[in-house]
Design a protein around this motif. Sequence first.
Motif, PDB file in Angstrom:
ATOM      1  N   UNK A   1      -9.544   9.219  12.863  1.00 46.86           N
ATOM      2  CA  UNK A   1      -9.693   8.105  11.949  1.00 46.86           C
ATOM      3  C   UNK A   1      -8.802   6.960  12.412  1.00 46.86           C
ATOM      4  N   UNK A   2      -9.381   5.799  12.442  1.00 42.38           N
ATOM      5  CA  UNK A   2      -8.659   4.635  12.924  1.00 42.38           C
ATOM      6  C   UNK A   2      -7.739   4.079  11.842  1.00 42.38           C
ATOM      7  N   UNK A   3      -6.561   3.665  12.266  1.00 42.36           N
ATOM      8  CA  UNK A   3      -5.599   3.081  11.336  1.00 42.36           C
ATOM      9  C   UNK A   3      -6.080   1.703  10.887  1.00 42.36           C
ATOM     10  N   UNK A   4      -5.911   1.414   9.604  1.00 43.93           N
ATOM     11  CA  UNK A   4      -6.358   0.123   9.070  1.00 43.93           C
ATOM     12  C   UNK A   4      -5.458  -0.995   9.578  1.00 43.93           C
ATOM     13  N   UNK A   5      -6.061  -2.145   9.743  1.00 41.81           N
ATOM     14  CA  UNK A   5      -5.308  -3.317  10.191  1.00 41.81           C
ATOM     15  C   UNK A   5      -5.309  -4.334   9.061  1.00 41.81           C
ATOM     16  N   UNK A   6      -4.160  -4.994   8.899  1.00 38.79           N
ATOM     17  CA  UNK A   6      -3.969  -5.915   7.776  1.00 38.79           C
ATOM     18  C   UNK A   6      -3.539  -7.288   8.266  1.00 38.79           C
ATOM     19  N   UNK A   7      -3.806  -8.303   7.427  1.00 41.32           N
ATOM     20  CA  UNK A   7      -3.185  -9.604   7.626  1.00 41.32           C
ATOM     21  C   UNK A   7      -1.736  -9.415   7.189  1.00 41.32           C
ATOM     22  N   UNK A   8      -0.810  -9.638   8.097  1.00 40.24           N
ATOM     23  CA  UNK A   8       0.588  -9.289   7.895  1.00 40.24           C
ATOM     24  C   UNK A   8       1.193  -9.983   6.677  1.00 40.24           C
ATOM     25  N   UNK A   9       0.970 -11.270   6.532  1.00 41.28           N
ATOM     26  CA  UNK A   9       1.576 -12.007   5.411  1.00 41.28           C
ATOM     27  C   UNK A   9       1.075 -11.477   4.074  1.00 41.28           C
ATOM     28  N   UNK A  10      -0.218 -11.190   3.980  1.00 39.77           N
ATOM     29  CA  UNK A  10      -0.776 -10.682   2.725  1.00 39.77           C
ATOM     30  C   UNK A  10      -0.271  -9.277   2.428  1.00 39.77           C
ATOM     31  N   UNK A  11      -0.173  -8.442   3.446  1.00 41.38           N
ATOM     32  CA  UNK A  11       0.317  -7.066   3.262  1.00 41.38           C
ATOM     33  C   UNK A  11       1.784  -7.077   2.851  1.00 41.38           C
ATOM     34  N   UNK A  12       2.588  -7.928   3.483  1.00 40.74           N
ATOM     35  CA  UNK A  12       4.006  -8.019   3.114  1.00 40.74           C
ATOM     36  C   UNK A  12       4.166  -8.528   1.683  1.00 40.74           C
ATOM     37  N   UNK A  13       3.340  -9.487   1.292  1.00 36.13           N
ATOM     38  CA  UNK A  13       3.383 -10.008  -0.076  1.00 36.13           C
ATOM     39  C   UNK A  13       3.022  -8.903  -1.073  1.00 36.13           C
ATOM     40  N   UNK A  14       2.002  -8.117  -0.759  1.00 39.16           N
ATOM     41  CA  UNK A  14       1.590  -7.013  -1.624  1.00 39.16           C
ATOM     42  C   UNK A  14       2.703  -5.974  -1.743  1.00 39.16           C
ATOM     43  N   UNK A  15       3.357  -5.673  -0.622  1.00 44.21           N
ATOM     44  CA  UNK A  15       4.454  -4.700  -0.646  1.00 44.21           C
ATOM     45  C   UNK A  15       5.636  -5.202  -1.466  1.00 44.21           C
ATOM     46  N   UNK A  16       5.964  -6.480  -1.327  1.00 41.44           N
ATOM     47  CA  UNK A  16       7.091  -7.038  -2.072  1.00 41.44           C
ATOM     48  C   UNK A  16       6.803  -7.038  -3.578  1.00 41.44           C
ATOM     49  N   UNK A  17       5.587  -7.415  -3.929  1.00 39.67           N
ATOM     50  CA  UNK A  17       5.226  -7.408  -5.348  1.00 39.67           C
ATOM     51  C   UNK A  17       5.259  -5.992  -5.912  1.00 39.67           C
ATOM     52  N   UNK A  18       4.803  -5.024  -5.143  1.00 42.43           N
ATOM     53  CA  UNK A  18       4.833  -3.631  -5.588  1.00 42.43           C
ATOM     54  C   UNK A  18       6.272  -3.151  -5.755  1.00 42.43           C
ATOM     55  N   UNK A  19       7.141  -3.548  -4.849  1.00 41.34           N
ATOM     56  CA  UNK A  19       8.548  -3.171  -4.958  1.00 41.34           C
ATOM     57  C   UNK A  19       9.165  -3.742  -6.231  1.00 41.34           C
ATOM     58  N   UNK A  20       8.919  -5.008  -6.493  1.00 37.45           N
ATOM     59  CA  UNK A  20       9.483  -5.634  -7.693  1.00 37.45           C
ATOM     60  C   UNK A  20       8.911  -5.021  -8.964  1.00 37.45           C
ATOM     61  N   UNK A  21       7.626  -4.747  -8.973  1.00 33.29           N
ATOM     62  CA  UNK A  21       7.027  -4.092 -10.143  1.00 33.29           C
ATOM     63  C   UNK A  21       7.580  -2.687 -10.314  1.00 33.29           C
ATOM     64  N   UNK A  22       7.813  -1.992  -9.221  1.00 31.56           N
ATOM     65  CA  UNK A  22       8.417  -0.660  -9.292  1.00 31.56           C
ATOM     66  C   UNK A  22       9.825  -0.709  -9.856  1.00 31.56           C
ATOM     67  N   UNK A  23      10.574  -1.723  -9.483  1.00 30.74           N
ATOM     68  CA  UNK A  23      11.922  -1.878 -10.034  1.00 30.74           C
ATOM     69  C   UNK A  23      11.884  -2.142 -11.538  1.00 30.74           C
ATOM     70  N   UNK A  24      10.924  -2.931 -11.985  1.00 24.37           N
ATOM     71  CA  UNK A  24      10.781  -3.186 -13.422  1.00 24.37           C
ATOM     72  C   UNK A  24      10.437  -1.888 -14.147  1.00 24.37           C
ATOM     73  N   UNK A  25       9.527  -1.097 -13.604  1.00 20.38           N
ATOM     74  CA  UNK A  25       9.162   0.178 -14.218  1.00 20.38           C
ATOM     75  C   UNK A  25      10.360   1.125 -14.259  1.00 20.38           C
ATOM     76  N   UNK A  26      11.141   1.153 -13.182  1.00 23.40           N
ATOM     77  CA  UNK A  26      12.334   2.001 -13.153  1.00 23.40           C
ATOM     78  C   UNK A  26      13.359   1.536 -14.187  1.00 23.40           C
ATOM     79  N   UNK A  27      13.498   0.231 -14.363  1.00 26.30           N
ATOM     80  CA  UNK A  27      14.439  -0.283 -15.348  1.00 26.30           C
ATOM     81  C   UNK A  27      13.986   0.067 -16.770  1.00 26.30           C
ATOM     82  N   UNK A  28      12.685  -0.022 -17.030  1.00 31.77           N
ATOM     83  CA  UNK A  28      12.180   0.375 -18.342  1.00 31.77           C
ATOM     84  C   UNK A  28      12.440   1.857 -18.608  1.00 31.77           C
TER      85      UNK A  28
END
Length: 94
Positions: A1-28
């Motif tokens: 199976x071939x590894x997926x390829x991403x637009x780097x800026x969009x993938x990094x933005x998605x990862x950062x948003x997920x990290x921040x949302x995860x921190x909010x969930x952990x704080x709750x």
Amino acid sequence: MEKKKYRIADKNRADMRALLRGLVAAYLLYMAYQLCFRIEDATFPAAARVAAGAVFALGAVGFAAYAWKRHRADCRAAELTDKELEQLHGEREE
């Protein structure tokens, strides 16, 4: 199976948003723990503390589920399309 390829800026933005949302969930979740087990206040009944803690815990779980679904959707949106992959491979061959 071939590894997926991403637009780097969009993938990094998605990862950062997920990290921040995860921190909010952990704080709750942390606030739920504090309400249920750490507060010793006679003016705040135990049943009310546990109920408030449960509300915060459910909020944390719900927000974590939202964060996961949103991250998956953002990653799907950041995937390179077939046309973009062809252009990318065409540029490399030249």
